[in-house]
Design a protein around this motif. Structure first.
Motif, PDB file in Angstrom:
ATOM      1  N   ASN A 146       0.852  -1.182   0.000  1.00  0.00           N
ATOM      2  CA  ASN A 146       0.000   0.000   0.000  1.00  0.00           C
ATOM      3  C   ASN A 146       0.893   1.240   0.000  1.00  0.00           C
ATOM      4  OD1 ASN A 146      -1.828   2.048   0.444  1.00  0.00           O
ATOM      5  ND2 ASN A 146      -2.227   1.491   2.580  1.00  0.00           N
ATOM      6  N   ASP A 148       0.182   4.249  -0.119  1.00  0.00           N
ATOM      7  CA  ASP A 148      -0.376   5.401   0.593  1.00  0.00           C
ATOM      8  C   ASP A 148      -0.186   5.298   2.105  1.00  0.00           C
ATOM      9  OD1 ASP A 148      -1.336   6.618  -1.766  1.00  0.00           O
ATOM     10  OD2 ASP A 148      -3.071   5.280  -1.764  1.00  0.00           O
ATOM     11  N   HIS A 149       0.382   4.208   2.571  1.00  0.00           N
ATOM     12  CA  HIS A 149       0.616   4.048   4.003  1.00  0.00           C
ATOM     13  C   HIS A 149       1.667   5.064   4.468  1.00  0.00           C
ATOM     14  CE1 HIS A 149       1.767   2.132   7.812  1.00  0.00           C
ATOM     15  NE2 HIS A 149       0.611   1.488   7.754  1.00  0.00           N
ATOM     16  N   LYS A 157       8.228   2.458  -2.553  1.00  0.00           N
ATOM     17  CA  LYS A 157       7.229   3.076  -3.425  1.00  0.00           C
ATOM     18  C   LYS A 157       7.613   2.924  -4.897  1.00  0.00           C
ATOM     19  CE  LYS A 157       4.310   7.199  -3.303  1.00  0.00           C
ATOM     20  NZ  LYS A 157       4.091   8.502  -2.619  1.00  0.00           N
TER      21      LYS A 157
END
Length: 341
Positions: A146, A148-149, A157
């Motif tokens: 994820n 967006d964590h 990323k």
């Protein structure tokens, strides 16, 4: 089967071993490097000095179109291993994200134009196992990081975005080209020379005293030879378009890796290997002044276990014992003079 395959990032840790294995299986190999004049002779020696009609080296970079068409010409398969890795925390995440994504898409575009039938991307466990708040969990090839964590850092990323971008591009524009990804954990094993992967830095620091105490941090471990073998299987096995395979063995904390070193090497080579876990409060203090420590502070205390059963079941892939990978890595670092003991 054996045709002509392009391996990008030919001077890399995984790529060099992959080239060796492909040549041994009868493939003709093209490899990309940044600077042919500086790299070709050394790379040829590393992979066994194959004849010129079996191994060719081309200059190509992730952020430039130059050289890619020539490197791809005549290739039926691609192993896209090249990816940016920063030795220090980047000033901005795009310094890693943009080359990782755009370089992968560039390789895909030129592969399609050249008529490549199978494209294998070296992704990472970073695209699978991160961006979760639990302290302990197990991931499979179905999991995604994820991005967006709040604890995500640039390398993680970049690998996630690059793999997702590749899969989206192939679905929309790939035509009949088959795409497969390999997602390695922390890659260890013997090194050929002092120019090695950042993953090996962990073993180096445990040996050379730069890590007097081991942070409560860990990684799943995989051998570079086994990782290359998984790539070969992904290039050669029919009927696996769209698949994703995790190249991983057991999750190990740094203090556990240190224990393997102390048990497996002579005492005079392990005098500086840590015997204690660094208190978490000390990690927090170091994070105030060290950007690298700050980026991994959220990883302290986590156990990311990996289930690579899909690679076992579909490809018949196996890993050697993690202890063998760690000790082979350490012995080669000592033998090459990278670590003075």
């Amino acid at each position: 089967m054996a045709g002509t395959v392009l391996v990008t990032g030919g001077t890399g840790y995984i790529a060099g071993e992959l080239i060796r294995q492909l040549l041994a299986k009868g493939w003709t190999v093209h490899a990309t490097v940044r600077d042919v004049a500086r790299s070709e002779a050394k790379l040829r020696q590393r992979v066994g000095n194959p004849p010129a009609d079996r191994f060719r080296v081309f200059a190509a970079e992730l952020m430039d179109d130059a050289g890619w068409a020539e490197a791809m010409a005549g290739c039926s398969h691609v192993a896209h291993v090249a990816s940016p890795i920063a030795a220090a925390a980047p000033r901005h995440e795009d310094e890693m994200i943009v080359p990782a994504r755009e370089g992968t898409l560039r390789a895909l575009r030129f592969a399609r134009a050249a008529g490549v039938t199978r494209f294998v991307q070296t992704s990472s466990m970073a695209a699978v196992a991160y961006g979760r708040s639990e302290k302990a969990y197990t991931v499979t090839e179905r999991d995604w990081t994820n991005v967006d964590h709040p604890d995500i850092y640039p390398y993680v990323k970049s690998k996630t975005i690059a793999e997702r971008a590749a899969r989206d591009w192939v679905a929309a524009e790939g035509g009949g080209m088959e795409f497969v990804s390999v997602n390695p954990a922390m890659v260890l094993g013997p090194v050929d020379d002092p120019d090695f992967s950042p993953s090996v830095e962990v073993v180096k620091q445990l040996l050379d005293g730069s890590m007097p105490m081991a942070p409560d941090l860990g990684f799943a471990v995989v051998d570079t030879r086994d990782t290359a073998d998984l790539h070969v299987r992904c290039l050669e096995t029919p009927g696996i378009a769209g698949e994703r395979f995790l190249a991983s063995g057991r999750f190990m904390k740094l203090i556990e890796i240190a224990g393997v070193l102390r048990r497996g090497l002579p005492p005079e080579q392990t005098r500086k290997v840590p015997t204690r876990v660094m208190p978490n409060w000390m990690v927090s203090i170091l994070a105030l002044v060290n950007a690298g420590v700050r980026s991994i502070k959220a990883e302290i205390g986590k156990s990311r276990n990996v289930d690579p059963g899909h690679a076992y079941d579909v490809l018949g892939w196996k890993t050697r014992a993690e202890e063998d990978s760690i000790l082979d890595c350490a012995r080669s670092l000592i033998a090459k003079g990278v670590v003075k003991v």
